[in-house]
Scaffold this active site. Sequence first.
Site, PDB file in Angstrom:
ATOM      1  N   CYS A  11      30.034  97.012  38.134  1.00 55.19           N
ATOM      2  CA  CYS A  11      28.709  96.964  38.733  1.00 55.19           C
ATOM      3  C   CYS A  11      27.741  96.341  37.740  1.00 55.19           C
ATOM      4  O   CYS A  11      27.331  96.979  36.780  1.00 55.19           O
ATOM      5  CB  CYS A  11      28.268  98.369  39.087  1.00 55.19           C
ATOM      6  N   HIS A  65      42.158 105.629  21.105  1.00 50.54           N
ATOM      7  CA  HIS A  65      42.122 106.353  22.385  1.00 50.54           C
ATOM      8  C   HIS A  65      42.897 105.669  23.501  1.00 50.54           C
ATOM      9  O   HIS A  65      43.024 106.212  24.597  1.00 50.54           O
ATOM     10  CB  HIS A  65      40.682 106.660  22.804  1.00 50.54           C
ATOM     11  N   ASN A 124      43.748  94.034  29.520  1.00 52.49           N
ATOM     12  CA  ASN A 124      43.520  95.409  29.950  1.00 52.49           C
ATOM     13  C   ASN A 124      43.448  95.562  31.470  1.00 52.49           C
ATOM     14  O   ASN A 124      43.764  96.604  32.007  1.00 52.49           O
ATOM     15  CB  ASN A 124      42.250  95.979  29.300  1.00 52.49           C
ATOM     16  N   GLY A 173      38.505  99.865  18.590  1.00 49.73           N
ATOM     17  CA  GLY A 173      38.823  98.488  18.960  1.00 49.73           C
ATOM     18  C   GLY A 173      37.625  97.561  18.831  1.00 49.73           C
ATOM     19  O   GLY A 173      37.747  96.427  18.340  1.00 49.73           O
ATOM     20  N   THR A 174      36.476  98.021  19.253  1.00 48.53           N
ATOM     21  CA  THR A 174      35.286  97.173  19.231  1.00 48.53           C
ATOM     22  C   THR A 174      34.920  96.769  17.798  1.00 48.53           C
ATOM     23  O   THR A 174      34.673  95.587  17.520  1.00 48.53           O
ATOM     24  CB  THR A 174      34.100  97.915  19.896  1.00 48.53           C
ATOM     25  N   THR A 186      32.905 107.131   4.403  1.00 43.29           N
ATOM     26  CA  THR A 186      33.905 108.191   4.207  1.00 43.29           C
ATOM     27  C   THR A 186      34.873 108.223   5.379  1.00 43.29           C
ATOM     28  O   THR A 186      34.453 108.177   6.541  1.00 43.29           O
ATOM     29  CB  THR A 186      33.203 109.556   4.034  1.00 43.29           C
ATOM     30  N   SER A 212      43.133 100.427  18.988  1.00 42.85           N
ATOM     31  CA  SER A 212      42.178 101.491  19.304  1.00 42.85           C
ATOM     32  C   SER A 212      42.938 102.793  19.535  1.00 42.85           C
ATOM     33  O   SER A 212      43.882 102.833  20.329  1.00 42.85           O
ATOM     34  CB  SER A 212      41.392 101.126  20.556  1.00 42.85           C
TER      35      SER A 212
HETATM   36  C1  LIG Z   1      39.432  99.557  25.125  1.00 42.34           C
HETATM   37  C2  LIG Z   1      39.567  98.182  24.608  1.00 42.34           C
HETATM   38  C3  LIG Z   1      38.804  97.750  23.508  1.00 42.34           C
HETATM   39  C4  LIG Z   1      37.729  98.591  22.873  1.00 42.34           C
HETATM   40  O1  LIG Z   1      38.246  99.632  22.084  1.00 42.34           O
HETATM   41  P1  LIG Z   1      37.263 100.850  21.703  1.00 42.34           P
HETATM   42  O2  LIG Z   1      38.093 101.673  20.758  1.00 42.34           O
HETATM   43  O3  LIG Z   1      36.946 101.558  22.964  1.00 42.34           O
HETATM   44  O4  LIG Z   1      36.079 100.271  21.021  1.00 42.34           O
HETATM   45  C5  LIG Z   1      38.996  96.470  23.069  1.00 42.34           C
HETATM   46  N1  LIG Z   1      39.904  95.654  23.633  1.00 42.34           N
HETATM   47  C6  LIG Z   1      40.669  96.035  24.663  1.00 42.34           C
HETATM   48  C7  LIG Z   1      41.673  95.092  25.236  1.00 42.34           C
HETATM   49  C8  LIG Z   1      40.521  97.312  25.195  1.00 42.34           C
HETATM   50  O5  LIG Z   1      41.273  97.677  26.245  1.00 42.34           O
END
Ligand SMILES: *Cc1c(COP(=O)(O)O)cnc(C)c1O
Length: 400
Positions: A326, A202, A152, A72-73, A238, A200
């Site tokens: 934190c 995960h 989120n 996602g990042t 790759t 993303s």
């Molecule tokens: C977790 C998350 C990301 C980041 O995704 P990663 O795969 O961990 O880099 C970006 N945006 C939202 C809304 C998320 O919940």
Amino acid sequence: MKHVYLDNNATTRVDPQVVSAMLPFFTEQFGNASSMHAFGAEVSGAIKSARKSIQALIGAEHDYEIVFTSGGTESDNTAILSALEAMPGRDEIITTAVEHPALLQLCDYLEKSRGIHVHVIPVDTHGRLDIAAYKAALSPKTAIVSIMWANNETGTIFPVVELAELAKEAGALFHTDAVQAVGKIPIDLKSTQIDMLSISGHKLNAPKGIGVLYVRRGTRFRSLLKGGHQERGRRAGTENTPAIVGLGKAAELALAHMDVENTRVRELRDRLEKGLLQRIPNCFVTGDPYSRLPNTCNIAFEFIEGEGMLLLLNREGIACSSGSACASGSLEPSHVMRAMNIPYTAAHGALRFSLSRDNTDEDVDRVLDALPKIVEKLRALSPFWAGAGEAPKTFNPVYA
Ligand SMILES: *Cc1c(COP(=O)(O)O)cnc(C)c1O
């Protein structure tokens, strides 16, 4: 003691079927997709089929609109940086106050280091976007609008389909961080004006370190990484074949389970939420309960620290997450709670419960049994609570 995992917006368990689908790509099918022999052909076929599964999940028109990234990042960063390069004469960004740090930190950096003007659209106390402020910020200088599909922390869903139409009228690109929305609510990109969308793995029962940037056909685009010609020149390096295959499988499963998410998971979430509101005084739901992901609830408990509750819940084998992070030694409420103007006495006590199709009725019962006692115990120690007593609620509860 069986663990109760209610932190699925932070990360999800890799589905066993996803693991099985991935395994051969560490062993026999180890080829490089770019190779001109059988080892390569096998692998490139598997990548193509994963692309098609993701295309189906988000209703993309073409499979080549799916670009695999590291998560996602990277997808969020690529979308913004691409737009700034590819949209000459336009050097402004519009985003919101409640985006993920992947967006907000990048925007902050671009503002400070490159003088890019970033419009940050505020939200109201229920997390709803200020549409008038958004319209006012759009201009011929807007390179890209980036607004998340679902938040989120609170699960609040933004009307991105309509927001994208407004961006188009201003000639700007529209990107959405749909990391929390994909797999939880139906998405059909071909009937929208959304140019780019982040996924993303995960957050979707696939592994960490894999993601997607959807790039609509014809969208002006500049790759972030320079190197090989992978992903049609849009993402060099790759391919992470096992993870890509895993994400493809996870997409298939998400599509197949979409109705479970919106019936059984939603019912569990609602029972948890109503149960907590009934059993615990002085707490309320944050975010927009009328436009919200089916798996998420965020409840602010007044006159109490989120971290204390997390610690004691953890002792009972229950995992969820606190709204506050934190920051540099001081406990600051999260930027999302602050953006919604949640009173200080409640923002510190916000807890996020994010469910998945793995959760059961017993999981909900465990929380309903444990948390009221924990809150009572902590409040007994809190000088703020002693001062407040059974004070009237200081904030409009969603369910009176
Ligand atoms: C977790 C998350 C990301 C980041 O995704 P990663 O795969 O961990 O880099 C970006 N945006 C939202 C809304 C998320 O919940």
